[in-house]
Scaffold this motif. Sequence first.
Motif, PDB file in Angstrom:
ATOM      1  N   THR A  86     -39.314 101.677  61.493  1.00 30.50           N
ATOM      2  CA  THR A  86     -39.855 102.566  62.531  1.00 30.50           C
ATOM      3  C   THR A  86     -39.701 104.029  62.126  1.00 30.50           C
ATOM      4  OG1 THR A  86     -39.244 100.931  64.199  1.00 30.50           O
ATOM      5  CG2 THR A  86     -39.667 103.172  64.984  1.00 30.50           C
ATOM      6  N   ARG A  87     -38.531 104.357  61.550  1.00 31.47           N
ATOM      7  CA  ARG A  87     -38.298 105.756  61.123  1.00 31.47           C
ATOM      8  C   ARG A  87     -39.208 106.129  59.956  1.00 31.47           C
ATOM      9  NH1 ARG A  87     -31.834 106.780  60.933  1.00 31.47           N
ATOM     10  NH2 ARG A  87     -31.211 105.385  62.607  1.00 31.47           N
ATOM     11  N   TYR A  90     -42.665 106.723  61.303  1.00 31.56           N
ATOM     12  CA  TYR A  90     -42.708 108.040  61.988  1.00 31.56           C
ATOM     13  C   TYR A  90     -42.767 109.153  60.954  1.00 31.56           C
ATOM     14  CZ  TYR A  90     -40.937 112.041  64.727  1.00 31.56           C
ATOM     15  OH  TYR A  90     -40.788 113.279  65.318  1.00 31.56           O
ATOM     16  N   THR A 124     -36.440 117.606  68.779  1.00 26.39           N
ATOM     17  CA  THR A 124     -37.043 116.313  69.156  1.00 26.39           C
ATOM     18  C   THR A 124     -37.308 115.483  67.898  1.00 26.39           C
ATOM     19  OG1 THR A 124     -38.141 117.477  70.942  1.00 26.39           O
ATOM     20  CG2 THR A 124     -38.933 115.252  70.459  1.00 26.39           C
ATOM     21  N   ALA A 125     -37.918 116.157  66.918  1.00 31.38           N
ATOM     22  CA  ALA A 125     -38.225 115.449  65.659  1.00 31.38           C
ATOM     23  C   ALA A 125     -36.932 115.002  65.000  1.00 31.38           C
ATOM     24  CB  ALA A 125     -39.016 116.369  64.733  1.00 31.38           C
ATOM     25  N   ARG A 171     -34.128 114.354  66.288  1.00 32.30           N
ATOM     26  CA  ARG A 171     -33.483 113.245  67.009  1.00 32.30           C
ATOM     27  C   ARG A 171     -34.083 111.901  66.590  1.00 32.30           C
ATOM     28  NH1 ARG A 171     -34.389 115.031  72.297  1.00 32.30           N
ATOM     29  NH2 ARG A 171     -33.132 116.891  71.950  1.00 32.30           N
ATOM     30  N   MET A 172     -35.375 111.908  66.227  1.00 29.19           N
ATOM     31  CA  MET A 172     -36.032 110.647  65.833  1.00 29.19           C
ATOM     32  C   MET A 172     -35.400 110.064  64.589  1.00 29.19           C
ATOM     33  SD  MET A 172     -38.355 109.497  67.748  1.00 29.19           S
ATOM     34  CE  MET A 172     -39.239 108.391  66.668  1.00 29.19           C
ATOM     35  N   TYR A 173     -34.730 110.915  63.813  1.00 23.28           N
ATOM     36  CA  TYR A 173     -34.129 110.435  62.559  1.00 23.28           C
ATOM     37  C   TYR A 173     -32.682 110.021  62.766  1.00 23.28           C
ATOM     38  CZ  TYR A 173     -38.292 112.289  60.303  1.00 23.28           C
ATOM     39  OH  TYR A 173     -39.582 112.534  59.951  1.00 23.28           O
ATOM     40  N   THR A 225     -31.476 108.684  66.142  1.00 26.71           N
ATOM     41  CA  THR A 225     -31.182 107.720  67.216  1.00 26.71           C
ATOM     42  C   THR A 225     -31.141 106.320  66.622  1.00 26.71           C
ATOM     43  OG1 THR A 225     -33.547 107.752  67.569  1.00 26.71           O
ATOM     44  CG2 THR A 225     -32.211 108.991  69.115  1.00 26.71           C
ATOM     45  N   THR A 236     -31.888 103.264  67.714  1.00 28.89           N
ATOM     46  CA  THR A 236     -32.538 102.561  68.849  1.00 28.89           C
ATOM     47  C   THR A 236     -32.456 101.041  68.621  1.00 28.89           C
ATOM     48  OG1 THR A 236     -34.522 102.854  67.550  1.00 28.89           O
ATOM     49  CG2 THR A 236     -34.176 104.352  69.385  1.00 28.89           C
TER      50      THR A 236
END
Length: 398
Positions: free
Chosen positions: A159-160, A163, A389-390, A392-394, A396, A398
């Motif tokens: 997923t990362r 993205y 925000t960007a 954080r995507m790397y 979290t 999840t």
Amino acid sequence: MKLTRILFTYARRIAAVKSKKFVEFDPVFERYASFNPSPLSLEKFMEFGGSQNACERTSFEFLRKELPVRLANIMKEINLLPDNLLQMPSVAMVQSWYQLSFKEILTYENADPDDNEMLENFTERLVKIRNRHTNVVETMAQGVIELKDSHGIDSNTETRIQYFLDRFYMSRISIRMLINQHTLLFGSQLAQNNRHIGCIDPNCAVLDVVKDSYENAKFLCDQYYLNAPEVEIKTHNATVPDQKEDIRMVYVPSHLYHILFELFKNAMRAVVEYHPEDMELPKLNVGITKGDEDVTIKMSDQGGGIPRSKSDLLFHYMYSTAPQPMRSENGSAPLAGYGYGLPLSRLYARYFHGDLILSSVEGFGTDAFIYLKLFPSEANELLPVYNTTASRMYHTDT
Ligand SMILES: O=C(O)CCCOc1c(F)cc(-c2c(C(=O)NCc3ccc(C(=O)O)cc3)noc2-c2cc(Cl)c(O)cc2O)cc1F
């Protein structure tokens, strides 16, 4: 207190050098990364190059700031990739290309914009940078394969990576657009089509690009499958219904060609493989419609479609139903590559705020919709911005 801070900073620098992120603690790099990229619209791109004596100085002064800003923004995200991916030889190579190109452009930071020799040198340097980055897509794909082979890729990592690659390739499309415009407008290359402004065609005949991409995809399909579906193309100008003239718009023909060529290849492959016994294949239908805001190109095939549960996977890097590509005895290339064609095509469609959407009916066929902004003032670059925000995507889990 001061000594502690000095020691801590020193320790961070050592750690950064070890993890090949040394450029991360360069204050100049951090300054450029702190700026947001400035999106240009197709209208703005045309203003830059439209006047008879397009202003090289203005373009230089914009690029010597904007290129390092865009490079630094995406380099911040490269630095956030998982260490085991960053340590893959191919990814480390791409990262070194970006670091070198960033440093080279910075040498023009305080150059004299009225120095014509410097301007010529800057343009030549842009050509060298563009050439250095020619194989970035394949090299990054190789890096993902290296990670898959060495460590495996769990769904969270995938997923990362998905993205990141969408943002990384969108950034690359935008940087190459800036470089291409400047080098085409001010470089020493032979003047290309005098109607075009750099790689932009102010009167792009959409039907011509559709026909061109179809013929080339058909040639490959015929070579590989010894058969290919015909096509029927209809145009509809909703704004001026009786108008028989071609539907034209401001666009980058090479981007539109890239999108259409990929969609035609996929549609042809699905149709031929769904009708293996039929010499008479169901034709493809293409509709080109000019509305009040959008130019929409709809491509319909009867290739049997793909289950809804799988259709999103088509936009995943490295997904393909085809076995890894192999050349047939006659050396013809397969229509399927490494699965990057569709995700990259969607990025090209989205780059100027358009889109690419698939609607498949399992058991019958697939419709592909290309949406483009009709007005160049609305066709703004869609650029990834490095922010919390960007970031954080790397991080979290999840
Ligand atoms: O590798 C590359 O570079 C090209 C990567 C891409 O390669 C593909 C490809 F060209 C065509 C298809 C495909 C199929 C299919 O293949 N249907 C059969 C199946 C049935 C079940 C399942 C399943 O259950 O998983 C999968 C496929 N049906 O419609 C489409 C189709 C896909 C697109 Cl994007 C399009 O614009 C038009 C189409 O007709 C799938 C591809 F993936």
